[in-house]
Design a protein around this motif. Structure first.
Motif, PDB file in Angstrom:
ATOM      1  N   ILE A 234      -0.184  11.195  -4.956  1.00 25.11           N
ATOM      2  CA  ILE A 234      -0.553  11.177  -3.531  1.00 25.11           C
ATOM      3  C   ILE A 234       0.680  11.548  -2.692  1.00 25.11           C
ATOM      4  CG2 ILE A 234      -1.355   9.745  -1.598  1.00 25.11           C
ATOM      5  CD1 ILE A 234      -2.778   7.957  -3.687  1.00 25.11           C
ATOM      6  N   ASN A 238       2.038  14.368   0.673  1.00 20.10           N
ATOM      7  CA  ASN A 238       2.333  13.550   1.838  1.00 20.10           C
ATOM      8  C   ASN A 238       3.754  13.824   2.323  1.00 20.10           C
ATOM      9  OD1 ASN A 238       1.646  11.039   3.558  1.00 20.10           O
ATOM     10  ND2 ASN A 238       3.636  10.563   2.707  1.00 20.10           N
ATOM     11  N   ALA A 433      -4.185   4.652   7.714  1.00 14.66           N
ATOM     12  CA  ALA A 433      -3.984   4.899   6.272  1.00 14.66           C
ATOM     13  C   ALA A 433      -2.676   4.287   5.787  1.00 14.66           C
ATOM     14  CB  ALA A 433      -3.988   6.405   5.995  1.00 14.66           C
ATOM     15  N   ILE A 437      -3.758   2.200   2.733  1.00 13.60           N
ATOM     16  CA  ILE A 437      -3.465   2.780   1.414  1.00 13.60           C
ATOM     17  C   ILE A 437      -1.986   2.612   1.060  1.00 13.60           C
ATOM     18  CG2 ILE A 437      -3.606   4.861  -0.034  1.00 13.60           C
ATOM     19  CD1 ILE A 437      -5.742   5.916   1.966  1.00 13.60           C
ATOM     20  N   TYR A 440       2.828   6.304   1.488  1.00 14.10           N
ATOM     21  CA  TYR A 440       2.809   7.611   0.843  1.00 14.10           C
ATOM     22  C   TYR A 440       1.531   8.400   1.115  1.00 14.10           C
ATOM     23  CZ  TYR A 440       1.228   3.975  -2.371  1.00 14.10           C
ATOM     24  OH  TYR A 440       0.647   2.849  -2.892  1.00 14.10           O
ATOM     25  N   SER A 441       0.687   7.929   2.025  1.00 17.07           N
ATOM     26  CA  SER A 441      -0.536   8.668   2.341  1.00 17.07           C
ATOM     27  C   SER A 441      -0.664   8.975   3.834  1.00 17.07           C
ATOM     28  CB  SER A 441      -1.764   7.869   1.892  1.00 17.07           C
ATOM     29  OG  SER A 441      -1.853   6.681   2.653  1.00 17.07           O
ATOM     30  N   VAL A 445      -2.937  12.018   5.675  1.00 19.10           N
ATOM     31  CA  VAL A 445      -4.184  11.712   6.386  1.00 19.10           C
ATOM     32  C   VAL A 445      -4.075  12.163   7.849  1.00 19.10           C
ATOM     33  CG1 VAL A 445      -5.703   9.819   7.143  1.00 19.10           C
ATOM     34  CG2 VAL A 445      -4.787   9.828   4.808  1.00 19.10           C
TER      35      VAL A 445
ATOM     36  N   HIS B 151      -3.846   2.858  -7.699  1.00 18.55           N
ATOM     37  CA  HIS B 151      -4.953   3.338  -6.855  1.00 18.55           C
ATOM     38  C   HIS B 151      -5.985   4.008  -7.752  1.00 18.55           C
ATOM     39  CE1 HIS B 151      -2.964   2.578  -3.075  1.00 18.55           C
ATOM     40  NE2 HIS B 151      -1.880   3.149  -3.515  1.00 18.55           N
ATOM     41  N   THR B 156      -7.052   9.105  -5.493  1.00 18.61           N
ATOM     42  CA  THR B 156      -5.857   9.908  -5.763  1.00 18.61           C
ATOM     43  C   THR B 156      -6.155  11.401  -5.713  1.00 18.61           C
ATOM     44  OG1 THR B 156      -5.025   8.163  -7.184  1.00 18.61           O
ATOM     45  CG2 THR B 156      -4.023  10.330  -7.472  1.00 18.61           C
ATOM     46  N   LEU B 159      -7.119  12.727  -2.195  1.00 16.30           N
ATOM     47  CA  LEU B 159      -5.947  12.928  -1.331  1.00 16.30           C
ATOM     48  C   LEU B 159      -5.087  14.104  -1.812  1.00 16.30           C
ATOM     49  CD1 LEU B 159      -4.927   9.234  -0.555  1.00 16.30           C
ATOM     50  CD2 LEU B 159      -5.872  10.891   1.027  1.00 16.30           C
TER      51      LEU B 159
END
Lengths: 477, 189
Positions: A234, A238, A433, A437, A440-441, A445, B151, B156, B159
Motif C-alpha cells: 500500500i 502512497n 483514511a 487504515i 501509509y494510505s 486516498v 491488512h 491491499t 489500494l
C-alpha cells in the motif's frame, strides 16, 4: 538507557558546527551581493544555469527525512519500503516537464500562489494557501527540531544549542543573500551529501556481505524481504504520491522553476531526480544491515548515523555529522526563502499592500525570513518530539492538490469549482483514511478522491481558460 | 595448640560455612525477588504492519534497598540506566507462549528495541536482567504478546491498483500535455 549514546564528542561537534556555520554565512554573504533587485533577491535574477539548478533541486530534496526516514521505511516495510521512499524522486522526474511549462506560461511569475490565483481565483487560492502554508511551516519546524535532536544524539550538543545554531545560520545567510545564497550553498552542500553517502555506502559494503544480510533478515525479520507485505505494498504508491504532491504544489519547487534560465528547468529537474534516486536506497540498505552488525535499534530514524559510526568509527561519525548538517541546512534555507516569498507575494502584496514597490516587497521578504526564523525557533524550543509526525497529516492535503495543479497547467477545461472541491474532499477523505487504515494510505486516498472530483467537474462543467492571462507582469490581484 | 583452641577454630569454621550456605540459600532468591523487569504498555498489542517498538524498565522492589532510577518518581523512564555489570536479555518465541522455542534477539543495555518484519500471527516476548556471566539477576518478565494482523489482501490490492491507475493517468496527462505544448511551439516558430 533507552536511547543510544552520543557517537561523537560534544567538543568535536561544536567545532564542526562553528566551522560549517561560519562557512555558510560567509558564502551566503558573498553570493548575496549579486542580488541587486527584487528578482535577484527572490529568484536569483531568473538566470540559474544547469549545474546550479540541478544541485539546488537535489540538495533541497535530500532533507533530514532522507537520512532519517528512508532507513526507517526500510526497517518498517522492508525492500518495498526502501523502494517506496526512493519513489519520492518520481516527483522530481514528473515536475521536470512542468517546470518548462510553468516558465513558458508565466515568464514573470514569482510563486505557486500567483498561478493558483490567476488560474482558479480567490476561493481556491485561499484553500491552496492554507494547505501550502501548513505544509511549509510544519516541514520547517519539524526539520529544525530534527536538527536539534540529531545533533544532540550524534554529538551530545544540547538540543537547544544545536537547534538554535542551525536555524540562526540558515536565517542569516538566507537573509543576506536571498535565493542567490540558497542556491550557492545548496551547490556545495549537494557535493558534500553525495560524497558522504558514497563513502558510507562503500564502507558498509566492505564490512558485510549481502548474503549475510539476507540470511539474517530471513531468520529474524522474514517479512522485510517478502514481496507480500500488505502495508508495504500500500505504501509504495502512497509515498510516491506524497512526494509528487509535495513537489507539485510547493513554492520551493516553483520558485526554482522561475529562477532557472529558459530551457534549463526540465533538464535540471531530471538530473536532480537521477542523482537523488539512489540515496534513499543506499540509506535503506544500511538500515537492513543493522541485524547482521548486531546493532540494537531503539529508534528507527537513528539507524543510519548509528551504523555509519559503528563501521567507520569517529571518522564515520564526523562524515555523518557533516552530511546531516548539510542536508538540514540545504532544506531549511530553501523553505525559509520559498515560504517568505509566498507570504510576501501572496499575503503582503495581494492583501495588505497592493501598491507595494519592489523595494518595499524586498524589505517585507527579508523581515518575513527573520520572523519565520523566530516563530520556528519559538515552536522548536519545547522539543515536542511528536511534531514531526504532524507532517504526515500534510500527505492527503498535498496529494489533493496534484490534479488541480496538473490539469490547471495543461487543460483549459479544468474548472475552479472542481479544483476547490477536489482539494476539500481529497483532504477530508484522505485524513479519514489516515486514521482508519494507516499513515501509509492517506496520500493515496486523498489523491484518488481529488482526481475523480477534478475529472468529473472538467467533464460536466468545463471551463474555457485563456492561457494568455498567465503571461501578465502584474500578479498583485 | 590445645584441644580447646582446635575446637574453637573448628566451631569458627563451621559457623562461617553455615553463614556462607545461608547466604547462598537466601541471598540469591532475595535478589531475584528484589529486581524485576516489566514491559511498558499493554500486555498484548497489535501491529497491522508487522512492526512495533518494545519498551521495558527495571524496578527494585525492596523499599530499604538502594534507590534505582525507576523508584524515583521525578526521573523520566528514558533515563534509567542499569548498573555497569548488568544487561538486558530479550527473547522472542513465534510458536509457543511457554517459550519452548525461544530465541534471544537482544542482549545489551538499551531499555527498548524496535522490532519489525514480523510475520502474520502471534509473537511472544520476555525480558530479564543478566550479569556479565549470563546468570540471571532478575526473573523473566511477564510475557508481552504482539499480534500481527495484516491488512486484508482485498484492501491491499484495491489500494495498490488505485495507486497504479493514478500514476498511469498522471504520466499520461503530462506526456500528452508536453507533446501538445511542443507541437504548438514548433507551429508558432
Amino acid at each position: 538507557m533507552k536511547f543510544q549514546s552520543a557517537i561523537l564528542s560534544e567538543t568535536t561537534g561544536l567545532i564542526i558546527l562553528s566551522i560549517l556555520g561560519a562557512l555558510w554565512v560567509f558564502i551566503g554573504y558573498l553570493w548575496g551581493k549579486k542580488a541587486k533587485n527584487l528578482d535577484g533577491y527572490m529568484l536569483a535574477g531568473r538566470k540559474v544555469g544547469l549545474a546550479l539548478g540541478s544541485a539546488t533541486a537535489m540538495a533541497t530534496w535530500v532533507t533530514s527525512n532522507t537520512t532519517m526516514l528512508a532507513p526507517q521505511f526500510a526497517l518498517q516495510l522492508g525492500i518495498w519500503g526502501m523502494l517506496a521512499y526512493s519513489t519520492a524522486s518520481v516527483g522530481l522526474f514528473l515536475f521536470a516537464p512542468m517546470a518548462k511549462r510553468i516558465k513558458n506560461l508565466m515568464p514573470h511569475g514569482i510563486t505557486s500562489g500567483d498561478f493558483i490565483m490567476k488560474r482558479y481565483g480567490k476561493k481556491v487560492w485561499t484553500v491552496f494557501l492554507l494547505i501550502s502554508l501548513f505544509y511549509s511551516v510544519t516541514w520547517l519546524i519539524s526539520m529544525a527540531m530534527a536538527g536539534g535532536i540529531l545533533l544532540n544524539t550524534i554529538s551530545g550538543i544540547p538540543y537547544g544549542v544545536g537547534m538554535s545554531v542551525i536555524l540562526l545560520v540558515c536565517v542569516l545567510y538566507t537573509l543576506f543573500g536571498g535565493m542567490y545564497a540558497v542556491i550557492g550553498t545548496d551547490f556545495i552542500q549537494s557535493i558534500i551529501i553525495l560524497i558522504g553517502t558514497v563513502l558510507v555506502g562503500i564502507a558498509v559494503l566492505g564490512e558485510i556481505e549481502i548474503g549475510q544480510v539476507y540470511n539474517n533478515l530471513k531468520e529474524f525479520k522474514p517479512s522485510l524481504i517478502s514481496v507480500m507485505l500488505p502495508a508495504a505494498i500500500i505504501a509504495l504508491f502512497n509515498n510516491l504520491l506524497f512526494g509528487v504532491g509535495e513537489i507539485f504544489h510547493s513554492n520551493v519547487w516553483w520558485s526554482r522553476a522561475f529562477a532557472m534560465e529558459k530551457g534549463v528547468g526540465q533538464k535540471a529537474y531530471t538530473l536532480a531526480a537521477f542523482f537523488w534516486f539512489p540515496i534513499p536506497i543506499a540509506a535503506g540498505f544500511i538500515a537492513l544491515a543493522s541485524g547482521t552488525l548486531n546493532i540494537n535499534v531503539v529508534s528507527p530514524d537513528m539507524v543510519g548515523p548509528l551504523i555509519a559510526s559503528h563501521i567507520l568509527g569517529q571518522v564515520g561519525a564526523v562524515v555523518v555529522f557533516i552530511v546531516i548538517f548539510s542536508s538540514l541546512a540545504s532544506s531549511i534555507d530553501s523553505l525559509l526563502a520559498a515560504t517568505s516569498d509566498l507570504l510576501a507575494e501572496d499575503i503582503y502584496r495581494k492583501i495588505l499592500n497592493k501598491q507595494a514597490s519592489e523595494q518595499t516587497l524586498r524589505k517585507a521578504a527579508a523581515i518575513i525570513i527573520a520572523g519565520l526564523g523566530i516563530v520556528t525557533w519559538l515552536f522548536c524550543l519545547p522539543k515536542i518530539g511528536t511534531l514531526a509526525s504532524v507532517l504526515f497529516f500534510a500527505g492527503p492535503m498535498v496529494g489533493s492538490t496534484i490534479f488541480p495543479i496538473l490539469l490547471g497547467l495543461f487543460w483549459p477545461s479544468a474548472s475552479p469549482t472542481g479544483a476547490l472541491w477536489a482539494m476539500l474532499l481529497g483532504t477530508a477523505i484522505g485524513l479519514t483514511a489516515y486514521f482508519m487504515i494507516g499513515w501509509y494510505s492517506a496520500s493515496l486516498v486523498g489523491t484518488a478522491i481529488s482526481m475523480v472530483v477534478m475529472f468529473a467537474f472538467t467533464w460536466f462543467k468545463p471551463d474555457q481558460y485563456i492561457w494568455a492571462t498567465l503571461t501578465t507582469k502584474d500578479f498583485s490581484k | 595448640m590445645t584441644i580447646i583452641s582446635i575446637k574453637i577454630k573448628f566451631i569458627k569454621i563451621l559457623y562461617s560455612t553455615i553463614l556462607i550456605l545461608l547466604t547462598l540459600l537466601f541471598i540469591k532468591p532475595l535478589a531475584h525477588a528484589a529486581i524485576s523487569v516489566s514491559f511498558s504498555g499493554a500486555q498484548e498489542e497489535s501491529a497491522k504492519a508487522g512492526y512495533l517498538q518494545l519498551e521495558w524498565h527495571w524496578q527494585h522492589q525492596n523499599p530499604n534497598g538502594p534507590k534505582t532510577p525507576s523508584n524515583q518518581d521525578s526521573e523520566p523512564q528514558s533515563k534509567q540506566t542499569l548498573p555497569q555489570k548488568w544487561k538486558y536479555q530479550l527473547q522472542r518465541d513465534d510458536r509457543s507462549e511457554e517459550f519452548q522455542h525461544a530465541t534471544t534477539v537482544y542482549r545489551g543495555k538499551d531499555a527498548a528495541s524496535f522490532v519489525s518484519g514480523l510475520s502474520d500471527g502471534k509473537h511472544y516476548y520476555r525480558v530479564r536482567i543478566i550479569d556479565t556471566k549470563g546468570q540471571s539477576v532478575s526473573p523473566w518478565s511477564e510475557k508481552k504478546t504482539v499480534v500481527v494482523d495484516y491488512h486484508s489482501w482485498t484492501l491491499t490490492w484495491i489500494l495498490f491498483a488505485t495507486g497504479a491507475t493514478i500514476f498511469f493517468i498522471l504520466v499520461a496527462v503530462l506526456v500528452i500535455g508536453s507533446r501538445k505544448e511542443k507541437s504548438s511551439q514548433s507551429e508558432q516558430s
